[in-house]
Structures are given as C-alpha cells and as structure tokens.
Motif scaffolding. Structure first.
Motif, PDB file in Angstrom:
ATOM      1  N   LEU A 118       0.767  -1.124  -0.078  1.00 58.45           N
ATOM      2  CA  LEU A 118       0.026  -0.001  -0.005  1.00 58.45           C
ATOM      3  C   LEU A 118       0.928   1.051   0.214  1.00 58.45           C
ATOM      4  O   LEU A 118       0.440   2.265  -0.463  1.00 58.45           O
ATOM      5  CB  LEU A 118      -0.860  -0.076   1.196  1.00 58.45           C
ATOM      6  N   ALA A 119       2.129   1.270   0.671  1.00 52.77           N
ATOM      7  CA  ALA A 119       2.752   2.361   0.808  1.00 52.77           C
ATOM      8  C   ALA A 119       3.503   2.772  -0.532  1.00 52.77           C
ATOM      9  O   ALA A 119       3.380   3.893  -1.086  1.00 52.77           O
ATOM     10  CB  ALA A 119       4.152   2.203   1.659  1.00 52.77           C
ATOM     11  N   ALA A 120       3.830   1.812  -1.524  1.00 48.90           N
ATOM     12  CA  ALA A 120       4.438   2.021  -2.803  1.00 48.90           C
ATOM     13  C   ALA A 120       3.204   2.556  -3.694  1.00 48.90           C
ATOM     14  O   ALA A 120       3.345   3.135  -4.617  1.00 48.90           O
ATOM     15  CB  ALA A 120       4.725   0.404  -3.425  1.00 48.90           C
ATOM     16  N   ALA A 121       1.854   2.023  -3.289  1.00 48.50           N
ATOM     17  CA  ALA A 121       0.921   2.606  -4.171  1.00 48.50           C
ATOM     18  C   ALA A 121       0.321   4.041  -3.875  1.00 48.50           C
ATOM     19  O   ALA A 121      -0.516   4.595  -4.474  1.00 48.50           O
ATOM     20  CB  ALA A 121      -0.215   1.271  -4.214  1.00 48.50           C
ATOM     21  N   TYR A 122       0.735   4.680  -2.609  1.00 47.76           N
ATOM     22  CA  TYR A 122       0.475   5.554  -2.166  1.00 47.76           C
ATOM     23  C   TYR A 122       1.207   6.829  -2.714  1.00 47.76           C
ATOM     24  O   TYR A 122       2.040   7.283  -2.236  1.00 47.76           O
ATOM     25  CB  TYR A 122       0.653   5.520  -0.734  1.00 47.76           C
ATOM     26  N   THR A 123       0.568   7.209  -4.034  1.00 41.98           N
ATOM     27  CA  THR A 123       1.085   8.366  -4.857  1.00 41.98           C
ATOM     28  C   THR A 123       0.283   9.620  -4.855  1.00 41.98           C
ATOM     29  O   THR A 123      -0.920   9.338  -4.709  1.00 41.98           O
ATOM     30  CB  THR A 123       1.821   7.777  -5.961  1.00 41.98           C
ATOM     31  N   GLY A 124       0.625  10.723  -5.349  1.00 38.87           N
ATOM     32  CA  GLY A 124      -0.061  11.822  -5.496  1.00 38.87           C
ATOM     33  C   GLY A 124      -0.977  11.617  -6.751  1.00 38.87           C
ATOM     34  O   GLY A 124      -1.049  10.592  -7.461  1.00 38.87           O
ATOM     35  N   PRO A 125      -2.337  12.513  -6.787  1.00 42.42           N
ATOM     36  CA  PRO A 125      -2.201  13.720  -5.706  1.00 42.42           C
ATOM     37  C   PRO A 125      -2.775  13.161  -4.317  1.00 42.42           C
ATOM     38  O   PRO A 125      -3.562  12.276  -4.393  1.00 42.42           O
ATOM     39  CB  PRO A 125      -3.172  14.674  -6.422  1.00 42.42           C
ATOM     40  N   ILE A 126      -2.112  13.739  -3.389  1.00 43.59           N
ATOM     41  CA  ILE A 126      -2.670  13.607  -1.930  1.00 43.59           C
ATOM     42  C   ILE A 126      -3.188  14.492  -1.423  1.00 43.59           C
ATOM     43  O   ILE A 126      -2.761  15.857  -1.242  1.00 43.59           O
ATOM     44  CB  ILE A 126      -1.483  13.093  -1.355  1.00 43.59           C
ATOM     45  N   THR A 127      -4.545  14.329  -0.797  1.00 41.94           N
ATOM     46  CA  THR A 127      -5.354  15.570   0.001  1.00 41.94           C
ATOM     47  C   THR A 127      -5.655  15.328   1.219  1.00 41.94           C
ATOM     48  O   THR A 127      -5.749  14.308   1.603  1.00 41.94           O
ATOM     49  CB  THR A 127      -6.491  15.874  -1.151  1.00 41.94           C
ATOM     50  N   PRO A 128      -5.659  16.343   2.069  1.00 43.39           N
ATOM     51  CA  PRO A 128      -6.047  16.055   3.479  1.00 43.39           C
ATOM     52  C   PRO A 128      -7.604  16.095   3.594  1.00 43.39           C
ATOM     53  O   PRO A 128      -8.109  16.845   4.135  1.00 43.39           O
ATOM     54  CB  PRO A 128      -5.546  17.376   4.291  1.00 43.39           C
ATOM     55  N   TYR A 129      -8.097  14.931   2.873  1.00 50.61           N
ATOM     56  CA  TYR A 129      -9.640  15.033   2.927  1.00 50.61           C
ATOM     57  C   TYR A 129     -10.091  13.422   3.198  1.00 50.61           C
ATOM     58  O   TYR A 129      -9.307  12.474   2.926  1.00 50.61           O
ATOM     59  CB  TYR A 129     -10.500  15.270   1.557  1.00 50.61           C
ATOM     60  N   GLY A 130     -11.386  13.412   3.342  1.00 48.40           N
ATOM     61  CA  GLY A 130     -11.842  11.983   3.346  1.00 48.40           C
ATOM     62  C   GLY A 130     -11.713  11.139   4.539  1.00 48.40           C
ATOM     63  O   GLY A 130     -12.307   9.937   4.723  1.00 48.40           O
ATOM     64  N   SER A 131     -11.239  11.538   5.669  1.00 51.17           N
ATOM     65  CA  SER A 131     -11.092  11.288   7.104  1.00 51.17           C
ATOM     66  C   SER A 131     -10.701  12.052   7.984  1.00 51.17           C
ATOM     67  O   SER A 131     -10.162  13.043   7.793  1.00 51.17           O
ATOM     68  CB  SER A 131      -9.961  10.086   7.122  1.00 51.17           C
ATOM     69  N   ILE A 132     -11.459  11.881   9.208  1.00 46.11           N
ATOM     70  CA  ILE A 132     -11.168  13.111  10.375  1.00 46.11           C
ATOM     71  C   ILE A 132     -11.458  12.176  11.582  1.00 46.11           C
ATOM     72  O   ILE A 132     -12.172  11.399  11.856  1.00 46.11           O
ATOM     73  CB  ILE A 132     -12.195  14.203  10.248  1.00 46.11           C
ATOM     74  N   CYS A 133     -10.587  12.355  12.605  1.00 44.73           N
ATOM     75  CA  CYS A 133     -10.612  11.823  13.841  1.00 44.73           C
ATOM     76  C   CYS A 133     -10.654  12.919  14.901  1.00 44.73           C
ATOM     77  O   CYS A 133     -10.038  14.007  15.021  1.00 44.73           O
ATOM     78  CB  CYS A 133      -9.595  10.888  14.306  1.00 44.73           C
ATOM     79  N   VAL A 134     -11.772  12.766  15.681  1.00 42.33           N
ATOM     80  CA  VAL A 134     -12.307  13.966  16.529  1.00 42.33           C
ATOM     81  C   VAL A 134     -12.942  13.149  17.787  1.00 42.33           C
ATOM     82  O   VAL A 134     -13.581  12.177  17.838  1.00 42.33           O
ATOM     83  CB  VAL A 134     -12.967  15.065  16.065  1.00 42.33           C
ATOM     84  N   ALA A 135     -12.825  13.980  18.976  1.00 47.63           N
ATOM     85  CA  ALA A 135     -13.751  13.552  20.107  1.00 47.63           C
ATOM     86  C   ALA A 135     -15.205  13.519  19.865  1.00 47.63           C
ATOM     87  O   ALA A 135     -15.655  14.433  19.177  1.00 47.63           O
ATOM     88  CB  ALA A 135     -13.610  14.536  21.469  1.00 47.63           C
ATOM     89  N   ARG A 136     -15.864  12.450  20.089  1.00 47.73           N
ATOM     90  CA  ARG A 136     -17.265  12.422  19.713  1.00 47.73           C
ATOM     91  C   ARG A 136     -18.273  13.377  20.473  1.00 47.73           C
ATOM     92  O   ARG A 136     -19.235  13.871  19.829  1.00 47.73           O
ATOM     93  CB  ARG A 136     -18.036  11.134  20.337  1.00 47.73           C
ATOM     94  N   GLU A 137     -17.946  13.877  21.464  1.00 46.79           N
ATOM     95  CA  GLU A 137     -18.670  15.205  22.178  1.00 46.79           C
ATOM     96  C   GLU A 137     -18.507  16.127  21.324  1.00 46.79           C
ATOM     97  O   GLU A 137     -19.694  17.106  21.383  1.00 46.79           O
ATOM     98  CB  GLU A 137     -18.077  15.117  23.666  1.00 46.79           C
ATOM     99  N   ARG A 138     -17.343  16.536  20.708  1.00 47.87           N
ATOM    100  CA  ARG A 138     -17.421  17.551  19.813  1.00 47.87           C
ATOM    101  C   ARG A 138     -18.241  17.462  18.606  1.00 47.87           C
ATOM    102  O   ARG A 138     -18.951  18.524  18.194  1.00 47.87           O
ATOM    103  CB  ARG A 138     -15.950  18.090  19.404  1.00 47.87           C
ATOM    104  N   LEU A 139     -18.356  16.272  18.147  1.00 47.24           N
ATOM    105  CA  LEU A 139     -19.286  16.180  16.796  1.00 47.24           C
ATOM    106  C   LEU A 139     -20.720  16.154  17.455  1.00 47.24           C
ATOM    107  O   LEU A 139     -21.589  16.838  16.738  1.00 47.24           O
ATOM    108  CB  LEU A 139     -19.064  14.615  16.202  1.00 47.24           C
ATOM    109  N   GLU A 140     -21.022  15.890  18.604  1.00 47.39           N
ATOM    110  CA  GLU A 140     -22.292  16.013  18.988  1.00 47.39           C
ATOM    111  C   GLU A 140     -22.894  17.078  19.249  1.00 47.39           C
ATOM    112  O   GLU A 140     -23.861  17.776  19.123  1.00 47.39           O
ATOM    113  CB  GLU A 140     -22.399  14.855  20.278  1.00 47.39           C
ATOM    114  N   ALA A 141     -21.949  17.981  19.872  1.00 55.26           N
ATOM    115  CA  ALA A 141     -22.249  19.376  20.147  1.00 55.26           C
ATOM    116  C   ALA A 141     -22.471  20.112  18.888  1.00 55.26           C
ATOM    117  O   ALA A 141     -23.239  21.239  18.958  1.00 55.26           O
ATOM    118  CB  ALA A 141     -20.847  20.062  20.753  1.00 55.26           C
TER     119      ALA A 141
END
Length: 242
Positions: free
Chosen positions: A131-154
């Motif tokens: 997977l690392a070798a196939a991980y090539t551009g373009p690369i974007t900071p989209y499609g995943s996010i990790c955050v505290a559940r309470e912040r999403l609930e708020a």
C-alpha cells in the motif's frame, strides 16, 4: 463508516484494515444507507469475529446522496470517546487510528485530518501488495477525520441538509473551528482510497444555488441540524454488544 453499494471494494479492503479494526479499544460502526447489500455485508463481517461490529441499516432504497445522514447515524450509535470517519474503500497505509489518537492525546481539543491518495487494486498488485508503494499523488487532507465524539455531538454532526456532492467535509471543518476545535492535517495519517477503475472526478450536473457555497463555508451557526439528527434510521442488523 458510511456505506453505499460498495460490496466488491469492501471485500477487498476489509482484510487490509482488519488488524487495525481488531484492536481491543475499537468498534466499527458500519452504516448501510440502503438495504440491497445487507446480506452480503453481514456474511462478510461475520468472517471477522475479532472486530466489534455494529451494523445499522436503512430499509429504504434511494439514489446516491451525500453521506451526511449515514455518518450521523454512526456518530449516534458510537460509544467510543473518539470517532474516526472514513470510507469503506479506504485502506490504512499507516496505523491511522494510533497516529490520530496519539496526536489528540498530546493536543487536547484538536481534530486529526488524514491524508488520502487514490489508487486501484491493480496498482497495489503491481506494487507486490504494498500500500505504501501505491500511495502516490495527488494526496489531499480529505476523506477522514478523527475527533472527540462529544465535539461532533455538540455540532449536531454533519449537515443533513446537503443534497449535492461535495462541501460536507468543508462545512464540518468550518463548524469545528467555530467551536475552537483546531484542525491538524497529519502527514503520517495515510489512507489509500481504492477502486477497480481509476478515479473519475464527479461532474456537477447543474450549477448549485447561489447561496450553496456560502452555506458550506459561512454557516450561520456551529450547530447544523435540529434535535433528532442522526436518527434517520435505527435498525441494528448486527451488534457485538449483544
């Protein structure tokens, strides 16, 4: 994890992510936004009994729509302290959950953003399965996010009023920043979004209304939805908790 008619891709990607999903402090909320592949999905998840699955199903079939409602159903069904939003077609190139949680532990009040590249299963095979070798551009900071559940609930989750492709991730990020949740794109939080054919950019069928961009980037409130958000459907088809 919002899911919409992706059984072939999910069958290929799940074995790659299973070691990460099987960690003792993780549960996977898989939200099917229509029921046509329920039987296939349930057969697949039963092949991975070490993963703590909760599968929620919408019994009403419909055309594709933004995943906001499905993601919100997942948020409302989660019990973990943090939520990682991702696609069922996305494979972890790095130990994404550990990278994200370590960052948030060191930087409370922040959200970790993954970097996503797009590739095909043939490209991974040509790279001898790397997977690392196939991980090539373009690369974007989209499609995943990790955050505290309470912040999403708020925030009352993702804006369920969006009815077009695109903008829902941007809108959530803006609303998180409105509540002083700082966003950090992490270069070591790498995911590879896989498909059988090269990715095609989705074409907009008609221009959006004039106020659509303003709604995305300049929301009037940090809260997106009224009470009852994330309750579009509730049927639990599989549950590790019972």
């Amino acid at each position: 994890m919002p899911y919409f008619k992706r059984i072939r891709e999910f069958q290929r990607v799940l074995p790659l992510n299973a070691p990460h999903f099987s960690r003792p402090d993780c549960e996977v909320i898989l939200v099917l936004d229509e029921p046509s592949e329920e039987a296939d999905v349930l057969r697949l998840v039963r092949d991975f009994p070490s993963i703590r699955w909760r599968v929620v199903v919408n019994d009403f079939d419909h055309p594709w729509r933004p995943p906001c409602r499905s993601i919100n159903v997942g948020i409302r069904n989660a019990v973990g302290e943090h939520v990682l939003v991702m696609s069922p077609e996305s494979a972890f190139v790095t130990d994404v959950p550990s990278v994200a949680l370590a960052h948030i532990a060191e930087n409370p009040g922040t959200a970790a953003l993954g970097h996503v590249a797009f590739g095909t299963f043939d490209q991974v095979a040509a790279a001898d399965g790397s997977l690392a070798a196939a991980y090539t551009g373009p690369i974007t900071p989209y499609g995943s996010i990790c955050v505290a559940r309470e912040r999403l609930e708020a925030l009352h989750g993702y804006d369920e009023g969006f009815d077009r492709w695109g903008g829902d991730d941007d809108n959530l990020r803006v609303r998180l920043m409105m509540t002083d949740t700082y966003l950090f794109p992490l270069v070591d939080m790498k995911l590879l979004h896989l498909s059988f054919e090269p990715r095609k950019v989705r074409q907009v069928s008609e221009p959006p209304p004039p106020d659509y961009a303003e709604r995305i980037f300049s929301p009037a409130s940090a809260q997106a939805n009224p009470d009852g958000w994330g309750e579009s459907f509730r049927r639990i088809a599989f549950d590790w908790r019972t």
